[in-house]
Design a protein around this motif. Structure first.
Motif: not given
Length: 226
Positions: A33-35, A113-121, A147-159, A214-217
């Protein structure tokens, strides 16, 4: 919708996805996927190595992360989807980079706890999850990220055109064509980012209709030395 119907929704959705993956292997194609392509660049810039993907399905994005050199734990509540992912990982010679786990995100994540660097959904948070369940999941993501880890997720929104279409289940959850979606408001995005650094809320479109997402970081703050 009746209370009993709401209580059965998670199980009916699990059965629906099991059947869908069984009848339509590789239903989302082979390309990432593009995300996911965007997330890989963000993860690399943050120095990430260990990536957790939530709701990996048959694995097009998990496989991409593995091909890009990340160590990937791919989770999903569908054993059928994960079986397809493992087979593809072996065929693409990235099996050593991949671990899979059947997991329902309504339960605590099976990680320290604190065991991964990044999460994607990708569109996992906007499945048939209640607002309290989404809040609990994001708290779990925060727990397992360093600490400093990144979470990138996407969701459909109300529009999105399917918002308020089909069968309503309450809590901004609407079911259309057998798939139940929790459509996000911007207020919910902001609430989920409390205590994080909200880096980006990017609007984009995908697929037929088209779906509006939306793609949220957001990142875990790094403690400042005293």
């Amino acid at each position: 919708m009746s209370e009993g119907g709401r209580e059965r929704l998670p199980e009916t959705q699990r059965e629906h996805w099991q059947q869908t993956y069984g009848e339509h292997p590789r239903m989302y194609g082979e390309e990432p996927s593009a995300p996911a392509v965007h997330a890989a660049a963000v993860f690399r810039a943050a120095g990430a190595h260990a990536v957790l993907e939530l709701g990996a399905g048959h694995g097009r994005d998990a496989l991409y992360f593995a091909r890009e050199g990340f160590s990937v734990l791919a989770t999903d509540f569908s054993p059928v989807g994960l079986e397809q992912l493992r087979a593809a990982g072996a065929a693409q010679q990235v099996a050593e980079q991949l671990t899979t786990a059947v997991h329902d995100v309504r339960e605590p994540l099976p990680l320290a706890d604190a065991s991964v660097d990044a999460v994607f959904a990708h569109m996992l948070l906007c499945m048939a999850l209640s607002t309290p369940e989404i809040r609990s999941l994001v708290a779990e993501v925060r727990r397992v990220l360093r600490p400093g880890g990144v979470f990138v997720y996407t969701v459909r929104h109300t529009a999105d055109a399917h918002y308020r279409a089909g069968t309503g289940h309450g809590d901004d959850i609407w079911e259309h064509g057998g798939f139940a979606v929790h459509f996000f408001s911007r207020d919910l995005v902001d609430a989920l980012a409390e205590g994080w650094n909200l880096e980006e809320v990017h609007a984009f479109e995908e697929g037929g209709l088209p779906r509006k997402l939306w793609r949220i970081t957001q990142t875990v703050p790094v403690p400042v030395p005293a």
